[in-house]
Design a protein around this motif. Structure first.
Motif, PDB file in Angstrom:
ATOM      1  N   PRO A   3      42.742  52.615  40.990  1.00 29.10           N
ATOM      2  CA  PRO A   3      41.305  52.506  40.701  1.00 29.10           C
ATOM      3  C   PRO A   3      41.009  51.832  39.366  1.00 29.10           C
ATOM      4  N   TYR A   4      41.862  52.055  38.376  1.00 26.50           N
ATOM      5  CA  TYR A   4      41.616  51.470  37.056  1.00 26.50           C
ATOM      6  C   TYR A   4      41.829  49.959  37.059  1.00 26.50           C
ATOM      7  N   ILE A   5      42.756  49.481  37.887  1.00 23.83           N
ATOM      8  CA  ILE A   5      42.968  48.032  37.989  1.00 23.83           C
ATOM      9  C   ILE A   5      41.709  47.364  38.520  1.00 23.83           C
ATOM     10  N   ALA A   6      41.105  47.969  39.545  1.00 21.92           N
ATOM     11  CA  ALA A   6      39.898  47.398  40.153  1.00 21.92           C
ATOM     12  C   ALA A   6      38.740  47.382  39.163  1.00 21.92           C
ATOM     13  N   VAL A   7      38.546  48.459  38.428  1.00 18.08           N
ATOM     14  CA  VAL A   7      37.435  48.541  37.474  1.00 18.08           C
ATOM     15  C   VAL A   7      37.688  47.645  36.259  1.00 18.08           C
ATOM     16  N   GLY A   8      38.896  47.730  35.701  1.00 18.74           N
ATOM     17  CA  GLY A   8      39.206  46.973  34.492  1.00 18.74           C
ATOM     18  C   GLY A   8      39.115  45.477  34.682  1.00 18.74           C
ATOM     19  N   PHE A  46      54.900  39.986  46.944  1.00 14.27           N
ATOM     20  CA  PHE A  46      54.041  38.834  46.669  1.00 14.27           C
ATOM     21  C   PHE A  46      52.725  39.273  46.035  1.00 14.27           C
ATOM     22  N   VAL A  47      52.087  40.275  46.632  1.00 18.92           N
ATOM     23  CA  VAL A  47      50.792  40.729  46.119  1.00 18.92           C
ATOM     24  C   VAL A  47      50.957  41.337  44.728  1.00 18.92           C
ATOM     25  N   TYR A  48      52.018  42.125  44.538  1.00 17.96           N
ATOM     26  CA  TYR A  48      52.225  42.706  43.209  1.00 17.96           C
ATOM     27  C   TYR A  48      52.440  41.609  42.169  1.00 17.96           C
ATOM     28  N   GLY A  49      53.200  40.580  42.513  1.00 13.87           N
ATOM     29  CA  GLY A  49      53.413  39.456  41.597  1.00 13.87           C
ATOM     30  C   GLY A  49      52.127  38.731  41.259  1.00 13.87           C
ATOM     31  N   PRO A  81      39.805  38.077  42.157  1.00 10.85           N
ATOM     32  CA  PRO A  81      40.216  38.531  43.495  1.00 10.85           C
ATOM     33  C   PRO A  81      41.693  38.900  43.584  1.00 10.85           C
ATOM     34  N   MET A  82      42.523  38.335  42.703  1.00 13.90           N
ATOM     35  CA  MET A  82      43.940  38.695  42.702  1.00 13.90           C
ATOM     36  C   MET A  82      44.130  40.128  42.214  1.00 13.90           C
ATOM     37  N   PHE A  83      43.431  40.491  41.146  1.00 14.80           N
ATOM     38  CA  PHE A  83      43.490  41.874  40.674  1.00 14.80           C
ATOM     39  C   PHE A  83      43.005  42.842  41.752  1.00 14.80           C
ATOM     40  N   LEU A  84      41.933  42.477  42.424  1.00 12.77           N
ATOM     41  CA  LEU A  84      41.396  43.348  43.461  1.00 12.77           C
ATOM     42  C   LEU A  84      42.365  43.476  44.626  1.00 12.77           C
ATOM     43  N   ALA A  85      43.098  42.404  44.939  1.00 15.04           N
ATOM     44  CA  ALA A  85      44.104  42.465  46.005  1.00 15.04           C
ATOM     45  C   ALA A  85      45.221  43.429  45.636  1.00 15.04           C
ATOM     46  N   VAL A  86      45.653  43.413  44.375  1.00 17.05           N
ATOM     47  CA  VAL A  86      46.676  44.357  43.915  1.00 17.05           C
ATOM     48  C   VAL A  86      46.167  45.789  44.055  1.00 17.05           C
ATOM     49  N   ALA A  87      44.934  46.016  43.616  1.00 13.45           N
ATOM     50  CA  ALA A  87      44.364  47.362  43.677  1.00 13.45           C
ATOM     51  C   ALA A  87      44.251  47.862  45.111  1.00 13.45           C
TER      52      ALA A  87
END
Length: 459
Positions: A86-91, A17-20, A200-206
């Motif tokens: 880490p790159y997902i969170a920053v990007g 779910f989180v990855y989606g 916040p969705m990107f941050l949840a994935v990270a």
């Protein structure tokens, strides 16, 4: 020789779910761009279709440089949070900033506005690279189980289609409501709201999508060697080529579809439904894709998808597209082509596993950067060709829609992507890893090698 270590913990429904959510979040930015930026640039920003086509093409040439750079950097990153997260969170933060700036109309002269468009659109593409290349690579480090990888890729495709549906359902209404007659204000406000939801969705994935497959830093070779091995991997090149071709057809059509519904079909009441109908079908079939792929294989499922997408588009071109029922039938069949959503990434991972077993080399960061590059190049080619055709037929913002312009739009939206989809069957036919049981033996061999390496480390 690559001796990746793996933490054997089965993924839970929460992980899928989180990855989606990550691809759902991507749509709130990138599909907003892919679907509405062309019409925003021509009808609101004030650029000519030819200038927009050239802008998108040049931006993707730069992506041709920075995508492999990003893949190389993240592949050689080693932190306690993993190589990719880490790159997902920053990007994600840069993606928010540049999405809003891209949908902002500055009070500049025409030449300065064009420069502004180049800076913001290229910045947006680079931000998307930093966020999305590591995101797409996550399944191959979240699990070594092919079934779990298929489910992860299906989850991100579901996130994509659901995001596209909601985007097409609400964006034009949001633009109208926020702008209250001022489209520039409406697009900017809509972009801001969407990316603030996505952040916040990107941050949840990270945070939650843990990397379980790790590669030792000392086992990664030189960049030149990595590129040589990528070129040597013929099945990988076929899979990446398929992804590029598929994206050329899909994104080329998305970029100009709104012109078709506005100026050819001319039924304004159904525009939103037209834009999202194939995505609704895709979302409904997506939960079944892992079983379909398991039954028929990635390659055969992808070939079927190419046919399901090309045939109804050709029918739309020659058929009575003013007939609403006919349009929906064609778009329903077109939507069935979404069954191949996870196939591209699954074939890429299979090609990496096969090459890893044979040569002991695994360049997942660079490979997925090249895959992302292929998607961007495909998107650029599709956008540029379709917009160039429309412009060559005489279209510009606010012009009178003549039969010649209608024919150009119809060709761009339906014939061009249909031809591209049929071309996509060629690299699929050359892909050789879909023999029954072959990849099971490959992964068995990799597991045995890892077990031996782990036993040697304990001695």
């Amino acid at each position: 020789m690559t001796t990746a270590t793996i933490k054997h913990e089965p993924l839970k429904p929460w992980n899928y779910f989180v990855y989606g959510l990550g691809n759902f979040a991507s749509q709130l930015s990138w599909t907003m761009v892919g679907t509405y930026l062309s019409v925003f640039y021509t009808d609101v920003f004030g650029l000519a279709p030819g200038a927009v086509a050239l802008l998108m093409l040049i931006a993707k040439v730069w992506d041709g440089i920075n995508d492999p750079m990003m893949g190389t950097i993240m592949e050689r990153t080693h932190t306690r949070f993993g190589r990719f997260r880490p790159y997902i969170a920053v990007g994600a933060f840069f993606l928010v900033i540049f999405t809003v700036l891209t949908f902002t109309v500055p009070g500049f002269s025409d030449s300065s506005k064009l420069i502004y468009a180049y800076i913001t659109y290229i910045g947006l593409g680079m931000s998307y690279t930093v966020t999305n290349v590591p995101y797409l690579a996550l399944p191959c480090v979240m699990s070594a189980d092919p079934e779990e990888i298929r489910k992860l890729n299906a989850a991100q495709m579901m996130g994509m289609t659901i995001g596209q549906i909601l985007l097409n359902l609400f964006v034009l209404k949001m633009v109208e409501y926020i702008g209250k007659g001022d489209q520039a204000k409406g697009y900017q406000g809509t972009a801001f709201i969407l990316v603030m939801v996505a952040l916040p969705m990107f941050l949840a994935v990270a945070y939650f999508c843990k990397e379980k497959v790790t590669v030792k830093k000392e086992e990664q070779g030189k960049i030149s060697e990595a590129l040589r091995y990528v070129v040597k991997n013929k099945n990988l090149l076929c899979a990446v080529s398929y992804c590029l071709i598929n994206m050329t057809g899909m994104m080329g059509r998305i970029a100009v579809a709104v012109y078709f519904y506005l100026y050819c079909v001319q039924n304004f009441a159904f525009i939103t439904l037209f834009m999202m109908s194939q995505m609704i079908v895709g979302t409904l079939v997506m939960p079944f894709t892992p079983k379909i792929i398991k039954r028929f294989g990635n390659r055969n499922t992808a070939i079927l998808s190419m046919l399901l997408q090309s045939i109804p588009l050709l029918a739309l071109f020659v058929g009575p597209y003013e007939n609403i029922a006919f349009d929906f039938v064609c778009l329903f069949i077109y939507g069935l082509g979404y069954i191949a959503g996870p196939c591209g990434n699954c074939m890429i991972i299979d090609a990496m596993d096969d090459f890893d077993l044979k040569y002991g080399v695994r360049n997942d960061g660079m490979v997925f950067s090249l895959s992302g590059l292929g998607n961007k190049i495909g998107s650029a080619i599709g956008n540029a060709v379709c917009l160039a055709v429309i412009g060559a037929c005489g279209y510009y913002g606010g012009c009178e829609i003549t039969p010649t312009i209608q024919r150009g739009i119809n060709f761009s939206v339906n014939v061009f992507p249909a031809i591209i989809y049929l071309i996509g069957i060629i690299p699929l036919a050359l892909y050789k890893l879909d023999k029954p049981g072959y990849m099971d033996e490959v992964r068995k061999g990799l597991a045995e090698r890892r077990a031996k390496a782990a036993a040697a480390d304990k001695q």
